[in-house]
Every structure is written in C-alpha cells, then in structure tokens.
Write an enzyme that holds these catalytic residues in place. Structure first.
Site, mmCIF file in Angstrom:
data_model
loop_
_atom_site.group_PDB
_atom_site.id
_atom_site.type_symbol
_atom_site.label_atom_id
_atom_site.label_comp_id
_atom_site.label_asym_id
_atom_site.label_seq_id
_atom_site.Cartn_x
_atom_site.Cartn_y
_atom_site.Cartn_z
ATOM 1 N N GLY A 5 0.204 5.515 7.543
ATOM 2 C CA GLY A 5 0.320 4.846 6.249
ATOM 3 C C GLY A 5 0.588 5.878 5.173
ATOM 4 N N GLY B 118 0.770 4.941 1.687
ATOM 5 C CA GLY B 118 0.485 4.398 0.363
ATOM 6 C C GLY B 118 -0.400 5.349 -0.408
ATOM 7 N N LEU B 119 -1.124 4.813 -1.380
ATOM 8 C CA LEU B 119 -1.930 5.711 -2.211
ATOM 9 C C LEU B 119 -2.962 6.457 -1.382
ATOM 10 C CD1 LEU B 119 -2.428 3.676 -5.488
ATOM 11 C CD2 LEU B 119 -0.895 5.596 -5.059
ATOM 12 N N GLY C 209 -3.115 6.884 2.088
ATOM 13 C CA GLY C 209 -2.526 7.700 3.151
ATOM 14 C C GLY C 209 -1.685 8.845 2.610
ATOM 15 N N SER D 182 0.483 -9.912 -13.063
ATOM 16 C CA SER D 182 -0.667 -9.032 -13.263
ATOM 17 C C SER D 182 -1.813 -9.694 -14.016
ATOM 18 C CB SER D 182 -0.233 -7.808 -14.054
ATOM 19 O OG SER D 182 -1.375 -7.107 -14.479
ATOM 20 N N ARG E 185 -11.854 -12.228 -10.613
ATOM 21 C CA ARG E 185 -10.805 -12.936 -9.894
ATOM 22 C C ARG E 185 -11.312 -14.114 -9.068
ATOM 23 N NH1 ARG E 185 -7.182 -7.697 -8.041
ATOM 24 N NH2 ARG E 185 -6.419 -7.328 -10.126
ATOM 25 N N ARG F 287 -13.205 -7.626 -5.250
ATOM 26 C CA ARG F 287 -12.763 -6.413 -5.909
ATOM 27 C C ARG F 287 -12.387 -6.722 -7.348
ATOM 28 N NH1 ARG F 287 -8.039 -4.322 -7.159
ATOM 29 N NH2 ARG F 287 -6.749 -5.727 -5.896
#
Lengths: 658, 238, 250
Positions: free
Chosen positions: A42, A44-45, A47, A286, A339, A444
């Site tokens: 991975g 992404g941020l 990895g 967003s 959320r 989250r």
C-alpha cells in the site's frame, strides 16, 4: 486456545507512555539497519509515509501498490482536512483535548494509549508536511489557517482547499520518490498482494501478482507492513475507490491475523444520493461543507412528496416549514454533529417520508443563508471545487439550488488487530492506517483519518518496528523456503479456479448483490433478525459465485475481471465476519447501531435529559472490549477473543452532542 | 571536457535548451525583418534614395559590415532551422496519431510552423539567389548600372532591379504567398518567444498575442506594399 | 439513451490495435461515462466476449487514473473534467462516440485503453521533491508564506498526473505536468534550495523518458481536468534557463 492479545501498552501516566516507550524501544545501529528488509503493501498516507521513512532510516524497503503509481492511492480523495493539536487559533486546543475528543468521538471503544499517542504525534505531522512543500491554506499574515470539523468545538483542522488528502499524499509520494531515487525503496506498481507467507508463526513475505504480465511471484522480508486501507467496498457502493478491497488484510486474517471490530463502519452523512442501480460508486461531499451549509427537510411529508415529484422546489418551502433537524436535536453542535449521528438522523427523517431526493433517500444541504451572510465569493473560495464537483455529477448549481445529500459508506474503523507497536498477533506483521483497528473506536471524527495514516507511517511504525526487527536475524528467511512455494502454488490454483469457473454471471453482479444485502442488513441500522438473514444468504451467494461466475480471458495478462473476481471472492467471505461481529455486539455505539439497543422514553437518561429517545445505547458493562476474530475456515463461524478496554483517564459517559 | 563545456552541451541537448535557442534566434530574425522592411520601403522615396541606401549598406565599415551582417544572419538562420527541424523530428518520432483527431485550441499557424518555416526557407534561398546572388537574371549586367548624385562612377540600380523583379507575375505571386506564410509563422513565433523565454503569463497572454498579430500584420502590409504597387498599380514601371 | 461506440481494442503492448464498434443501449441519462462503459462491458461479458479494459479508480476526479480520449479529446469535451466525472447527459441520444487510449510514445498501451504512465514517476523521482527527512522539520509556522504564494503553489500542485496534457499534445510533450510539479515546489521557500537542481534534473528525466517538446499550442491547458495554467511552462523555461546559466558559471 484463545488468541494472545497483549496490547503491549507501556505503563505510566498516559502523557508519558509514548516518550517512555520510545526510550525503552530497541534500537538498531545504522550499519545493521541496511541488512534488514521490510515489505510495505500500500502506498497511501500510511504505507507511503512508512516506506519513505523506513528507507530514510536505512532499511531496505519493497513497496507494492495495485494502482499504476503510488500517487494514486485512495488517501488522495480525502477532502476536508487533517487535525492537529497545534492550538494556532488560541481557542483552547491541546493534546489532551484532541485526545478526549477522539476518544469520545469513537464512543469510548478505542485504546486510550494509542489515541493519546496519536494526539501527541499530530503536531509533528503538520511540521513535516509543511517542510515537504504541502501548500496548506494560509491567512494573509502568512501563517497557517484552520477550520472546524464535526464533533469538535475548536478549530484544529489544517486544509488545502477541498483537496487536503491529495496534497498530503503528494507530499508523501514525493518523499517516497526521493527514496526510490536514492535506491532505498524498490517500488512495485500495478502489483497486487494475493497472500501472506507465514514461516514458523512469523510473517516473512507475500505473494503478489504483476497485474500487467500476470506473473505471480514471492517476496520475502524480515517484516511485513500492511497499509492497504479499509473494507468499505464490501457494501459495493461506497465513497471508496473502485479498486479498494480487503484482500491483503483478509489474506493475513486467513493466515492467522485477528480481525478486530469489523462492525464499526462509518456511514458519512454528506454524499450525493444514489440515483439508479447502474451506479458504480458514491461521491462524498466534504464534511467541511457542514461548517456553512444547513441540513434540512420539510416538516411535513406532503411537502417532501411534492418536492420529490418535482411539483415544487426547495425555494418554495417557507422558513416555518423547514426542519433543520440537526440544529433542533443537537443545538450545541448543530450541523457539525459527528458523522454517525448526522447519518442516522438523515435516515430517520427519510424513514418518516420526509426525504427530498426522487428516490426518497436524500436531505437538503443548503447554503442560502451562508451566501446571504458571507457573500457568494467567500463561499466559493471555501468550497468552490466541491460545488463544481457536485454540479458535474448532479447537473444542478448548488449556489442557487440546495445540494441533495444522503449518507454513504465511507470509512471502516475496524481492521486487523494490532498492539501498541502496530504489530498484529502474527509476529512480524504490522498494520498501519485504515487497515488497522486501533485509534478511532466505533466512530471516526472528521479529519482524523489523514492524521492517523500519517502518524502511523511517519512517526509510530518506523520507531516501533525496531522492537520486532531487533530480535530477528536479518535475511533469515528467503523465497527459497518451502512455505513460499506452497503459497505460490495455492495462489496459482485459486487464480486457475477463478478463470476456469466459466459461469454465466459477471463479477460485478455478485458484488452488487452482496453489497445490497450488507447495506440492507448491516448498514446504518442493524438487527439480530437482519444479521441472521445475511449470515444465511452470504454463503449462498458465495456458493453461486464459485459455480456461476464468468471471468473472461486468462491470468497471463492484464485482466481486470480477474482482479475484481479475486477481491469479490474475499468480500464474500469477509462479509460473514462483518455480520458475525455486528450480531455479537449487543449494543449500539458509534457506527454500529442495533435497533434493539436504543434509548426509550422510559430510560432514566432520557427522563433526566442527558439524552433522548432513539439515541444509541451503549453497554459498557458487557461490551467495553475489542472483539478480535480468528479465522477457523471458510463458512465456519470465526472465533472471538476479547481485549478489554481499560479507561484510566477518561470517564465513560453518554456521548451527548446536545 | 570541462564543466563549462558539459553545461553548454547539456543545454544544447535538452529540449528546453533547444527551445530557448530557437526563441533567441527567432528574436534576431524578428528584429531583422523591420530593418529590412524599412530599407525596402525607401523604394517609395525614389530611385536615388534606395540606391544610396544600398550603396551605404555595401560600403559600411569598408564593405565589411554587410558581410558581418550576412554571416551573422546566416548563422542565426541555420541554428533556427537546424534546431526546429531536430525538435520536429523528435516530436514526430514520439507522438502518436488518433483515429479520430481533434484540436481544441491550437491555432492553424501554430500547427503548421514547420511547414511554414520550411517554405520560408525555400523562399529565402530563392530570394537570395534572386536579389543578392542574382542567379538566373541579368541584374549584374550593365543595364543595372546607374549614376547617383554626389557619387563618382556608376552604382548598382537596385531600384530598377526591384521594379523589374516585381514586374514578373510568377515571381511576384510566389513572393506574395511566401510573405503571407511568413506572417502566419510570425504571428505564432512572436508570442512563442515570450512563452519560451518565460515572459508570458495568463495576464499578459492576450496582450502578447495581439502584439504578435499586429507585428505580423505590419510586416505583411509593409512587404506586400511593394509588389502590389509595382505589379498592380504599375509603380516605377515606365 | 443509445449510442454507438467506436472503441480501440488492443490485446497487449505487442499486438496491433484496431477500432471496434459496440452499441451502448438503454443508458440512463444520469449515468457517468464510465458507468456507461460498465453497462456495455456487462453486456459483452454476458455475450461471452472480452470486456473493454480501461483504467479508473476513485471515480471522483482526483486520483488521475482514468484516461480515455473521447472523440479525439483527452477526458472529453467538457472543460475541467476527468473522464470519470463526465456524464452522459452531455451527449445526445444516438451519438457516435470514439474512445481511444491516451496516446503518446512515452505511454505504451498495456491493453485496450490502458496505458503505462510510469514515465511520470521517473520524472518525479529525478527531483520533484524536497529533500527533507521525517522528523527534521521546524515548526510549521516558522516560515511565513504569503497567502498569494501558497495559493499559487496550490494551483500548480492540484495536478493529478493523469497525462491528458501529453495525450492532447501534438508533440506528446509532458511540459505542463513537469512544469506544474516543478513550479509547485519552486514557488515555496521550502523548495528554494533545490530549485536549480530540480529544474535541470526533471527536464533531463523528461527528455530521457521519450516525451516531445513544447511548441506552445496550449492544447494541454485546454484539456487539463484541473485547469493547470501554461504559465507554469513559462516559469519552468525561465527556471531552467537561469539554472543552466548558474550551473555553467558556478
């Protein structure tokens, strides 16, 4: 024998644990680091940051991603921002407050020590990113700007217009590119991990498929890091990229790694509603839009019906006929409620027949008042690109017509179980970012995923992985070990089975069927009846899949149907783990809402005004634990082991945003 | 090889380095054209004016300046052509064609730069042979000698040469077509110089583009005024 | 809605490709372009054929993976839009639509509409970064950056690396991509120390990767889904010239 889930949390006061742990951690001297190799799956941020940083430290890194470039990992799609306890706004923020907000936001289902470390490390992330050239939004004075996000009352979110994830990932990708050019990282793009190789109980390598040539090969290393994201695509429709999948994590699970809290799935409140069954994915708007947008539906279902049929439009509804339900129910947080709460409220009003999208599943997000107050230009400066994106998809201009939004699957808090060192119960297997379960509990908060990914990748893992590596003889296991050839063979057989199934139905049709079932029975509201039904249906779908799927072409070249088939096959097994977890968790918390467990009018908490009827009812007595599931075979119920959650620094309370 | 040579060579080898040299030589050519034009326009000031100007050109710096200018211009031209041909060959080698081609914004002039450029090159060769080397005509003969007030002895009758040259329809049509193509080349070339040298931005884009068109138009009108006057209006013909 | 598709089919990099015709029937007007292709593929698979391969991932216009040339225009005619954000309501019922890969010598076809854009990664690895180690950073507010500079850098940094600029260029030049990447960092104080090195090395890597050169047609700017400005190209030309002079004289 139950799993050995030692969290390895250091002793001592919470604000000193991380410092103490780093002090007590093993060090490997620079010349010896060169001898160790680490596989990072991975880019992404989590990895990408881990691969770059491990290489900077001197380890030999092999990094793998299924995209054609590490820069395309789905972290890139995060819009709103990244939290950090910088307190640049002087509004009372601190590491402790970020810690507390995150614990409370996660509905008291995360590990205190991990969360506190996250809050501590957050500060350094912003420094790191700025020094890489990440162009965060700034004020005229030249200093960094902040905005606020759901579930918090301070402005601690750093952002780069509506493309924060992109800018952070590019910073991370550039750091990775620097290391690729230095020779410290060997990058394998368009390469998918298909299996984990475990030698003598330790994760020592992976099996991958080169997606261009179809070649299946083995790679050995002294440790393996999975940073492969979440499993949101088990729902078929989600805000995840089409390629996001659970394969790497699930393969590790099948090889012995425990899967923790899979039922904690986040449904994001502000997405563009579904418009038809041809739909391939959902688009997030967003959460930052909720800073200025007001969410409402008509007070009466007759009015909603007229909007749905196109008889009247939003502008025809008078002020008293508008129900700003979040502002009404949660006055102190209003439209910035967390959320899970905002999503569930949207579902409730739509269930009452007050939804305004043609399908009945949608609510308004209205910028009329913000535009009147601040002017069109300043709204455009804040959200211009999001408004454009909305207009492209819906063909409506949100400056004049309110946006239509509805909740959609967005993030998964559950993941592979890890200890304080981010190591799973399989020694050598480390898990970072969304792929692990550790920091967000049952829900989250906005702008926390980027924070966690980068915290894990830049700061936590590069330091904690030494604790494992220092005990290993570098290069002790190579690809010539028989376990590698065994795994290679298994993988080739599996690919062969998929290609030769030669049935009638496309992979997507199975994925859609599974997704719809899981959304229905294990989505925003779950019940034991629905979950049991799902657990009955999933094996049936899976069985039909293996008999009746059609995967055209061969495995010896680029074959996108084969790639999808492998991923869907794993979702068809993973779906069961998800439902088992949801069924066994007899409480409502965060992203997991069980219809059987909600506050009623007679509950004392409702009577004394601490909460209201219909809110999630947690059961701290019986469920204040992490549920870690162990694979026991396809189609058999996984085995549950509990890691108790101990709260020494915060008091468990009803999560009220009133 | 020392560091300086290496740096110069790698500049010459790089795509941007070549582009910058194309732009630099382009500027020299862009500056040359108005000078050439002003000299030509002396035709309208009468026979003696242009003949005197021609004589001055040939004698300046004891007859050396004209050669300095010729060699300088030739070098500039050779570099300009060589590099653009190199760049184009490279582009042709790496680009691929679509079954369904489309263009969004590129102007026609910009898309035919290499063809307009090569046509202009052919024209320049012809033009130099015609009026400078004077091949295939008798411009070097005694019929093209004339007197010039204040000057002892005969001088070359540039005036007559131009009038006779443009009295020929074939020549003149080719000349006019070539000048038109040259101006198409200039309209893109002028603006491109600014972009390649890093002097253009979105704000100045329109201004530069308009200046380019104005420049090209000026050159076009200026150079065409002579053949039009001679061939169509009989200027200078007896 | 119904369409006729003319799609580039090519089994692998070594084989010769051709255009093949497919009907796209009963496409909902709300469908995106890629969803239209999903529907067509579903039918192809049902009929026992081999589905059309195309790159895509996030389907929200940010990852830069999708890469179709639609009626000769990379990402199609809608301005500032990636292929995945293009919707069928912009087409007319009965239209014939040509779908080809992003064509360039430096982007070899892998299969059908999928091309190899790894040349971009090699260019970034040549210098498209700030050499800073994790943990060595000063406080984020230690160096103030004017809002204008930060915004400017951001505008260049929004490039998604899709390669439409190359695909649209008659010369297959990568100048818009390379210049956006270079000027993002060259605009910021953090990127200043490596400015010259970056310009020289990235341009060299670009040339070596087999891209053409820029002849200022601005086709790239016209098709860029993130509306990256060709001002970046001018800036890179300038930075390159200055760097070359400094290197020659230093």
């Amino acid at each position: 024998m139950s799993l050995n889930l030692q969290s390895a949390v250091p002793s001592g006061p919470i604000d000193q644990k991380w410092t103490k742990h780093k002090m007590e951690s093993r060090l490997i001297n620079p010349t010896n680091k060169r001898k160790y190799s680490v596989i990072v799956v991975g880019s992404g941020l989590a990895g990408g940051a881990a691969a770059a940083t491990l290489s900077e430290l001197g380890y030999g890194v092999k990094c793998f991603c299924y995209q054609d470039s590490p820069r395309r990992a789905h972290s890139i799609a995060a819009q709103g921002g990244i939290n950090a306890a910088k307190n640049y706004q002087n509004d009372g923020d601190s590491v402790s407050r970020l810690f507390y907000d995150t614990i409370k936001g996660g509905d008291f289902r995360s590990r205190e020590a991990n969360v506190h470390r996250l809050a501590e490390v957050s500060v350094g992330i912003i420094d790191q990113c700025v020094s890489q050239g990440v162009p965060f939004a700034r004020e005229y004075g030249g200093l960094l700007d902040n905005r606020s996000f759901g579930g918090t009352q301070v402005k601690r979110t750093f952002y780069a217009r509506g493309q924060t994830g992109q800018q952070l990932l590019l910073g991370c990708y550039q750091a990775l590119s620097k290391e690729i050019s230095n020779g410290g990282v060997q990058m394998f793009s368009r390469t998918e991990m298909l299996d984990l190789v475990v030698v003598d109980g330790h994760a020592k390598g992976i099996i991958v498929r080169n997606m261009v040539t179809g070649e299946v090969s083995a790679h050995a290393a002294d440790a393996v890091v999975l940073a492969t994201g979440g499993y949101g695509n088990v729902f078929y429709l989600s805000t995840n990229a089409k390629g996001c999948n659970v394969m790497a994590a699930f393969r590790a699970h099948k090889r012995g790694a425990a899967f923790a809290n899979p039922c904690y799935t986040q449904i994001h409140p502000t997405c563009i509603p579904v418009s038809g069954d041809y739909q391939s994915k959902l688009t997030l708007m967003s959460e930052s839009l909720r800073n200025d947008g007001r969410i409402w539906v008509p007070t009466r279902s007759e009015l909603a019906e007229k909007i749905r049929s196109g008889e009247i439009s939003a502008g025809d509804i008078s002020e008293e006929d508008r129900d700003y339900y979040l502002e009404r129910k949660y006055p102190s947080f209003g439209n910035l409620s967390p959320r899970d709460i905002a999503s569930r409220s949207a579902k409730e009003v739509c269930d009452e027949g007050r939804g305004i999208a043609p399908t009945g599943l949608g609510v308004f997000l209205d910028f009329r008042d913000a535009i009147d107050r601040d002017g069109r230009d300043s709204i455009s400066a804040r959200y211009g690109n999001l408004f454009e994106m909305y207009e492209k998809i819906k063909g409506e201009n949100p400056y004049s017509t309110p946006m239509q939004i509805f909740p959609a699957v967005h993030y998964t808090m559950g993941g592979l179980w890890v200890d304080y060192n981010l190591m799973s119960n399989l020694p050598g297997l480390h898990v970072a970012g969304e792929a692990n379960f550790s920091d967000h509990g049952a829900n989250r908060l906005g702008a926390s995923a980027l924070m966690q990914g980068l915290a894990d990748g830049y700061f936590v893992l590069p330091s904690t992985i030494a604790n494992y590596l220092a005990e290993q003889e570098p290069g002790s296991v190579t690809e010539s070990h028989p376990e590698f050839s065994r795994c290679l063979e298994e993988t080739n057989t599996r690919i062969g089975n998929l290609v030769s199934a030669n049935g009638k139905r496309s992979v997507d049709s199975f994925h859609r069927e599974l997704g719809l079932l899981i959304w229905d029975k294990c989505g925003m509201a779950r019940s034991s009846e629905g979950l049991e039904y799902a657990l009955k249906r999933i094996p049936e779908i899976r069985e039909e899949f293996w008999e009746n799927v059609r995967v055209p072409g061969s495995g010896a070249q680029l074959n996108q149907e084969l790639e999808k088939a492998g991923r869907v096959a794993d979702f068809l097994e993973f779906g069961e783990v998800l439902c088992h977890d949801a069924l066994s968790r007899e409480e409502s918390c965060g992203g997991h809402f069980r219809l059987e467990h909600q506050f009623g009018e007679d509950d004392p908490e409702v009577i004394d005004g601490r909460t209201q009827a219909g809110e999630a009812k947690r059961n701290d007595e019986d469920f204040c634990h992490v549920s870690a599931w162990e694979h026991t075979g396809v189609g058999t119920k996984p085995k549950l082991t509990r890691e108790p959650l101990v709260f020494e620094n915060v008091k468990l309370s009803i999560r009220s945003y009133k | 090889m020392n560091a300086l040579t290496r740096a110069v060579l790698s500049f010459w080898d790089s795509s941007i380095g070549k582009k910058i040299l194309v732009a630099g030589t382009g500027i020299a050519l862009l500056l040359f054209l108005p000078g050439h034009l002003i000299g030509n326009l002396l035709l309208f000031a009468g026979k003696d004016a242009i003949n005197e100007y021609a004589l001055w050109l040939h004698n300046a710096g004891h007859g050396g300046l004209v050669w300095v200018a010729r060699i300088g211009l030739l070098t500039v031209l050779v570099v300009h052509v060589l590099l653009t041909v190199q760049l184009t060959v490279r582009n042709r080698a790496v680009a691929q064609k679509y079954s369904y081609p489309a263009t969004n914004r590129a102007s026609r002039s910009s898309r035919m730069m290499i063809w307009s450029g090569l046509t202009i090159l052919a024209f320049i060769i012809y033009h130099i042979s015609h009026f400078t080397v004077r091949i295939g005509n008798d411009y070097n003969g005694t019929a093209y000698l004339t007197s010039l007030p204040g000057h002892e002895g005969d001088v070359h009758n540039v005036h007559k040469m131009i009038i006779d040259g443009f009295s020929h329809t074939g020549n003149t049509v080719f000349y006019m077509v070539a000048i038109t193509i040259l101006c198409s080349h200039l309209s893109h070339g002028f603006a491109s110089v600014f972009q390649t040298l890093g002097l253009r931005s979105r704000k100045s884009d329109l201004l530069i583009a308009r200046a380019g068109w104005a420049y090209a138009l000026l050159i076009w009108v200026g150079f065409l005024s002579i053949p039009v006057a001679v061939l169509f209006f009989g200027y200078g013909r007896t | 809605m119904n369409f006729t598709l003319k799609v580039w089919r090519q089994n692998d990099g070594d084989s010769k490709g051709h255009i093949e015709e497919y009907p796209a029937e009963n496409i909902p007007i709300e469908a995106s372009f890629l969803e239209m292709l999903d529907i067509v593929n579903e039918k192809i698979i049902g009929d026992g054929g081999s589905p059309i391969h195309f790159d895509h991932d996030c389907r929200e216009g940010i990852c830069g993976m999708c890469s179709l040339t639609i009626n000769g225009v990379p990402h199609g005619r809608e301005n500032g839009t990636t292929t995945c954000q293009l919707h069928m309501r912009h087409f007319d019922d009965g239209d014939t639509i040509w779908i080809e890969p992003f064509r360039a010598g430096a982007f070899p076809v892998i299969r059908d509409l999928v091309v190899d854009r790894s040349a971009f990664d090699r260019i970034i690895a040549a210098g498209g970064y700030v050499s800073v180690r994790t943990g060595a950073a000063p406080d984020a507010n230690a160096i103030p950056i004017t809002k204008e500079d930060a915004d400017h850098a951001f505008d260049s940094a929004t490039c998604i690396g899709c390669g439409a600029c190359v695909a649209a260029c008659k010369n297959s030049s990568a100048m818009l991509f390379v210049s956006a990447k270079a000027s993002h960092l060259n605009h910021l104080p953090q990127g200043a120390p490596e400015k010259d090195r970056r310009a020289l090395n990235m341009v060299q890597a670009m040339d070596e990767a087999g891209f053409g050169n820029c002849s200022n047609h601005y086709e790239c700017e016209a098709v860029c889904p993130k509306s990256i400005s060709a001002d970046n190209v001018a800036k890179l030309n300038r930075d390159y010239a200055a760097a070359a002079v400094r290197k020659a004289l230093a």
